[in-house]
Design an enzyme around this catalytic site. Structure first.
Site, PDB file in Angstrom:
ATOM      1  N   ASN A 158      66.383  28.017  43.653  1.00  0.00           N
ATOM      2  CA  ASN A 158      66.264  29.466  43.506  1.00  0.00           C
ATOM      3  C   ASN A 158      67.571  30.138  43.067  1.00  0.00           C
ATOM      4  O   ASN A 158      67.553  31.108  42.310  1.00  0.00           O
ATOM      5  CB  ASN A 158      65.723  30.105  44.795  1.00  0.00           C
ATOM      6  CG  ASN A 158      66.615  29.873  45.991  1.00  0.00           C
ATOM      7  OD1 ASN A 158      67.261  28.828  46.112  1.00  0.00           O
ATOM      8  ND2 ASN A 158      66.663  30.845  46.891  1.00  0.00           N
ATOM      9  N   ASP A 183      68.565  20.593  42.419  1.00  0.00           N
ATOM     10  CA  ASP A 183      67.114  20.477  42.422  1.00  0.00           C
ATOM     11  C   ASP A 183      66.654  19.934  41.075  1.00  0.00           C
ATOM     12  O   ASP A 183      67.240  20.235  40.033  1.00  0.00           O
ATOM     13  CB  ASP A 183      66.479  21.839  42.684  1.00  0.00           C
ATOM     14  CG  ASP A 183      64.978  21.729  42.899  1.00  0.00           C
ATOM     15  OD1 ASP A 183      64.563  21.544  44.048  1.00  0.00           O
ATOM     16  OD2 ASP A 183      64.229  21.812  41.903  1.00  0.00           O
ATOM     17  N   GLU A 254      71.568  26.454  55.320  1.00  0.00           N
ATOM     18  CA  GLU A 254      70.887  27.742  55.284  1.00  0.00           C
ATOM     19  C   GLU A 254      69.432  27.459  54.957  1.00  0.00           C
ATOM     20  O   GLU A 254      69.117  26.854  53.925  1.00  0.00           O
ATOM     21  CB  GLU A 254      71.475  28.678  54.240  1.00  0.00           C
ATOM     22  CG  GLU A 254      70.795  30.044  54.256  1.00  0.00           C
ATOM     23  CD  GLU A 254      71.130  30.904  53.065  1.00  0.00           C
ATOM     24  OE1 GLU A 254      70.197  31.370  52.394  1.00  0.00           O
ATOM     25  OE2 GLU A 254      72.335  31.089  52.800  1.00  0.00           O
ATOM     26  N   CYS A 288      66.048  33.337  50.121  1.00  0.00           N
ATOM     27  CA  CYS A 288      65.962  33.138  51.573  1.00  0.00           C
ATOM     28  C   CYS A 288      66.216  34.416  52.351  1.00  0.00           C
ATOM     29  O   CYS A 288      65.664  34.606  53.434  1.00  0.00           O
ATOM     30  CB  CYS A 288      66.965  32.071  52.009  1.00  0.00           C
ATOM     31  SG  CYS A 288      66.630  30.412  51.367  1.00  0.00           S
ATOM     32  N   GLU A 386      56.760  32.083  55.895  1.00  0.00           N
ATOM     33  CA  GLU A 386      57.527  32.543  54.747  1.00  0.00           C
ATOM     34  C   GLU A 386      56.731  32.320  53.467  1.00  0.00           C
ATOM     35  O   GLU A 386      56.265  31.215  53.196  1.00  0.00           O
ATOM     36  CB  GLU A 386      58.861  31.782  54.678  1.00  0.00           C
ATOM     37  CG  GLU A 386      59.766  32.226  53.555  1.00  0.00           C
ATOM     38  CD  GLU A 386      61.052  31.417  53.492  1.00  0.00           C
ATOM     39  OE1 GLU A 386      62.078  31.967  53.081  1.00  0.00           O
ATOM     40  OE2 GLU A 386      61.018  30.211  53.866  1.00  0.00           O
TER      41      GLU A 386
END
Length: 517
Positions: A158, A183, A254, A288, A386
């Site tokens: 992200n 990623d 995180e 997040c 979420e």
């Protein structure tokens, strides 16, 4: 403005720390806005990770021996290169993620802030410092910091530039080497950031980027690293924490968030509604620390909802490599499926769509409208889970106490936002929230951008902190060195043995009057 040309991605691909890349299996990377191919990267293996660690350990010894000021100079040069090449970096980030230009700019600013902050504080923070010894005069005590060794960084898609290179910066200036697994959807953003670090003078072996699947490359990194930094889901974080625990190595993460915003009856509703659009839909909600729950005092709930929905409707959704759009695309079919599923589940159980709620294939393959729901309950998937997409729920509440109670009624605890009649009231509410960061009169950006303060989560939202002194020192091993002078703890020859130990006790009791005790 189109995506960068294919030769750019060929150049970046060559920077991957892959042995014999010419005959290696390759993964195709597509432009998120269109689905068109951008380029490909070689797929790493466990052997590539092992080779990267071998080179990194040799390079790390030389790097750690260099003065901290020299390591800081590399980061200062890197910051200047980031500023110089910011348009290129944003192009690459947008091509891989589909985010709006302003959201890509957040990554550039984050890198600039991190490089500047850690380059500034590292020389003094890492310097050995004196502490009171056990016995004044007899003991001289100091604390110094040794690097962990080779740090593993497993980065998300992200914010693929900031959360890979940005997390590598404090590890590097602390004297470590770093092996990064980007990623699989966004390797070029990490490679673009690494390229500028190499140009700034960082030895190539000191920062190795190994693209590849998590169950291969990620697992190999966890098995070999001396410390692990991870950003991703809480579920994956649990697994990695267990693996690090078995090896007795440090771990910082995180993780997810179901972040609340509280709006009280005395708040400036126009400002709160406008800011909530940024807070909820930055990077299409794939953040997040973005807001997914809005608790508004009932006296102003209708007025706020009207203003917020109007502001959401005014936001421009679309694909552009400039600042003409406000909200970009989701990154993958999986994210699109999750958002669609959450909306369908909520509406089937009685939730009301106030705006949005629909995919927009006319804009691109992965676009989904920013969506606001009312009448959401805990029985709905988006009630407590979420979403990580452009979906937010509004809840009218009878009081601030109820808002705080509901905001804290979650296993998460990453970020929160408060809008009240005054700054002091906002701070009082903030102090009652179980969240690692709280922004008063904003959504998330000021807390993230305050690099001098720790940033991280409570509950299942994380372990450890990035930013602040802790964000640097976590990549070190503190070492205490105590020098004994004049005499040790044996009884002096002229001192009766039966009176020596009582004398030491008397000295120890008197130490409470000394500063630092």
């Amino acid at each position: 403005m189109p995506a960068p040309e294919a030769d750019v991605f060929d150049r970046l691909s060559a920077l991957a720390a892959i042995e014999a890349p010419a005959d290696r299996q390759r993964r195709k990377i597509t432009e998120t806005f269109t689905g068109n191919p951008l380029g490909s990267v070689p797929v790493g293996t466990a052997a590539d990770v092992a080779a990267a660690f071998g080179k990194a350990r040799t390079a790390q010894e030389r790097w750690a021996a260099r003065p901290v000021a020299e390591r800081a100079a590399v980061l200062n040069r890197y910051r200047a290169l980031v500023v110089e090449h910011r348009e290129f970096l944003m192009d690459v980030v947008q091509a891989e993620t589909g985010k709006a230009r302003w959201a890509a700019q957040e990554e550039i600013m984050g890198l600039m802030f991190a490089a500047r902050y850690f380059a500034r504080i590292a020389p003094s923070l890492l310097d050995a410092h004196r502490v009171p010894g056990a016995f004044p005069v007899l003991n001289r005590a100091s604390v110094r910091y040794q690097p962990k060794g080779v740090v593993g960084v497993i980065a998300p898609w992200n914010y693929p530039l900031l959360l890979s290179i940005g997390d590598s910066i404090p590890a590097l200036i602390a004297g470590n080497a770093v092996v990064v697994k980007p990623d699989s959807q966004t390797p070029f953003s990490t490679l673009a950031g690494a390229e500028l670090l190499y140009r700034a003078g960082l030895p190539r072996e000191l920062l190795a980027v190994v693209p590849g699947p998590g169950n291969v490359v990620g697992t190999a990194i966890v098995e070999d690293c001396d410390y692990l930094m991870f950003t991703g889901s809480s579920a994956t974080g649990r697994t990695l924490a267990e693996q690090c625990g078995r090896r007795l190595i440090g771990f910082s993460a995180e993780l997810g968030g179901k972040n609340p915003m509280i709006v009280t009856a005395g708040a400036d509703l126009d400002k709160a509604a406008k800011a909530a659009v940024r807070a909820c839909f930055s990077n299409a909600g794939q953040l997040c620390i973005s807001i997914e729950r809005l608790y508004v005092e009932r006296a102003v709930a209708a007025a706020f909802t009207e203003k917020f929905v109007a502001a959401v409707n005014a936001a421009k959704l679309g694909a552009a490599y400039d600042y003409s759009t406000d909200i970009g695309s989701l990154i993958s079919e999986a994210q699109l499926e999750t958002v669609s599923k959450h909306v369908a589940d909520a509406t089937s159980k009685g939730a009301k769509v106030l705006t949005g709620g629909t995919a927009r294939p006319d804009l691109g393959p992965l676009f989904f409208e920013p969506t606001v729901l009312a009448d959401v309950t805990d029985e709905m998937e988006c009630g407590r889970d979420e979403t990580f997409g452009p979906l937010v729920s509004i809840y009218p509440v009878d009081s601030v106490d109820e808002a705080v109670r509901l905001a804290n009624d979650t296993d998460y605890g990453l970020n929160a936002s408060v809008w009240a009649a005054s700054k002091s009231e906002g701070e009082r509410i903030a102090a009652r929230l179980h969240a690692g960061t709280v922004c008063v009169d904003e959504g998330y950006a000021p807390a993230w951008g305050t690099t001098g303060a720790p940033m991280g989560g409570m509950g299942i939202s994380g372990v450890g902190r990035r930013h602040g002194p802790d964000g640097l020192l976590k990549f070190t091993e503190p070492q205490t060195v105590v020098v004994t002078r004049f005499m040790n703890l044996d009884a002096p020859k002229l001192f009766p043995k039966d009176r020596w130990q009582p004398f030491l006790m008397t000295v120890a009791r008197s130490l409470r009057f000394l500063p630092g005790r």
